[in-house]
Scaffold this active site. Structure first.
Site, PDB file in Angstrom:
ATOM      1  N   SER A  70       1.522  52.683 -62.851  1.00  0.00           N
ATOM      2  CA  SER A  70       2.298  52.393 -63.549  1.00  0.00           C
ATOM      3  C   SER A  70       3.052  51.022 -63.564  1.00  0.00           C
ATOM      4  O   SER A  70       3.615  50.991 -62.327  1.00  0.00           O
ATOM      5  CB  SER A  70       3.201  53.580 -63.508  1.00  0.00           C
ATOM      6  OG  SER A  70       2.690  54.702 -63.866  1.00  0.00           O
TER       7      SER A  70
ATOM      8  N   LYS B  70       4.000  55.336 -71.012  1.00  0.00           N
ATOM      9  CA  LYS B  70       4.220  56.114 -69.269  1.00  0.00           C
ATOM     10  C   LYS B  70       5.805  55.562 -69.377  1.00  0.00           C
ATOM     11  O   LYS B  70       6.394  56.341 -69.013  1.00  0.00           O
ATOM     12  CB  LYS B  70       3.296  55.320 -68.368  1.00  0.00           C
ATOM     13  CG  LYS B  70       4.086  55.915 -67.127  1.00  0.00           C
ATOM     14  CD  LYS B  70       2.970  57.542 -67.350  1.00  0.00           C
ATOM     15  CE  LYS B  70       3.750  57.694 -65.234  1.00  0.00           C
ATOM     16  NZ  LYS B  70       2.723  57.375 -64.607  1.00  0.00           N
TER      17      LYS B  70
ATOM     18  N   LYS C 187      10.796  51.692 -59.569  1.00  0.00           N
ATOM     19  CA  LYS C 187      10.013  50.854 -60.692  1.00  0.00           C
ATOM     20  C   LYS C 187      10.303  51.166 -61.688  1.00  0.00           C
ATOM     21  O   LYS C 187      10.190  50.411 -62.710  1.00  0.00           O
ATOM     22  CB  LYS C 187       9.370  51.073 -59.603  1.00  0.00           C
ATOM     23  CG  LYS C 187       7.951  49.841 -60.329  1.00  0.00           C
ATOM     24  CD  LYS C 187       6.278  50.019 -59.645  1.00  0.00           C
ATOM     25  CE  LYS C 187       5.467  51.032 -59.737  1.00  0.00           C
ATOM     26  NZ  LYS C 187       5.110  51.583 -61.051  1.00  0.00           N
TER      27      LYS C 187
END
Length: 299
Positions: free
Chosen positions: A103, A179, A247
């Protein structure tokens, strides 16, 4: 989805997610070659039937598909273009396909995909996932893919062993953009379930039964079913790290700032995750969000 076993697959990065992906591929009959800087992780996968590689280049050279499962764009870039990285694989083969299941942000994805194609001719599919290690182990991941139609279609040969839902969302970077949407929804959902569990406990209700009591109603969700009982039991068995979610939330905020989008809940859950990390809980499982109710203290 119909699997096509017998592919030669490299898995670069065998942490929690990468090891689950590699294990599932082995179970489905693929020939799996793994590389990770952590020798103990590689040794564990070798005992399960994987071939151990001494570098990302060596793993890629033995494979037709290269899956990366890494923590950041910087780590991915080193795995691709650093010394003994994927781009240095011998023999070079432009038919080799990179499937990035990390990701990372969409801008870095597009840059790395273009660079890999220019240097090696290899295709690049960004394929971030949802479902975590438990879903990977049973081939039930949800994956949002970005890349050319041909590359995304070619990746089916491997992804069909890992996914229940594999959807092309557009050109390079589109999977990672989707995502970000997924992570925003999950982060808000995790916090909502944590608060619901604590509310139930404070009211003298058995919080471990919430997912059963609410099944089929509007409050039902996969997050409630998976994390409701886990949070109620204070079961912090690792399935995903809090700092990894931070993150991703910071990537959501960076995107929103670039577009000047007001996303108030994104800001709130980002600050909550920063507080967890500042309290030293970054490496812990999402269920450890329950620690916010006792001053972030460990047991």
């Amino acid at each position: 989805m119909s699997a096509q076993p017998g592919q030669r697959v490299a898995v670069i990065g065998v942490g929690i997610m990468g090891s689950a992906i590699a294990y599932r591929l082995l179970e489905c009959g693929h020939a799996v070659c793994v590389f990770d800087p952590d020798a103990a992780r590689v040794a564990t996968m070798e005992q399960l039937g994987a071939q151990a590689a001494s570098s990302a280049a060596t793993a890629a050279a033995a494979s037709d598909f290269v899956i990366t499962s890494l923590n950041s764009a910087a780590v991915l870039e080193r795995a691709l273009f650093g010394e003994a990285g994927v781009a240095a694989a011998v023999p070079a083969d432009s038919r080799r396909l990179l499937i990035d299941m990390s990701s990372i942000d969409p801008v870095s994805t597009r840059r790395l995909a273009q660079s890999l194609r220019e240097r090696t001719g290899m295709g690049f599919v960004d394929a971030p996932l949802s479902g975590g290690a438990p879903k990977a182990l049973v081939g039930q991941l949800t994956v949002m893919a970005g890349g050319s139609e041909d590359d995304v279609a070619r990746a089916h040969a491997v992804m069909d062993s890992l996914c229940a839902n594999y959807t092309r969302m557009g050109e390079s970077g589109a999977g990672q953009t989707t995502k970000l949407v997924n992570q925003l929804l999950c982060a808000i959902g995790f916090q909502a379930v944590a608060e619901a569990v604590r509310l139930a406990e404070a009211g003298g209700v058995d919080a471990s039964k919430l997912h059963t009591a609410l099944a089929g109603g509007r409050a039902d969700s996969n997050i409630l079913r998976e994390f409701g009982p886990k949070m109620a039991a204070r079961d912090f068995t690792p399935t995903g790290r809090i700092d990894n979610m931070l993150k991703d939330l910071e990537a959501v905020q960076a995107f929103a700032q670039g577009e000047r989008l007001p996303l108030p809940l994104a800001g709130a859950v980002s600050e909550l995750h920063r507080a967890f990390v500042a309290a030293g809980l970054g490496a812990e499982d999402t269920a450890a969000m329950m620690r916010q109710f006792n001053g972030y203290a460990r047991d």
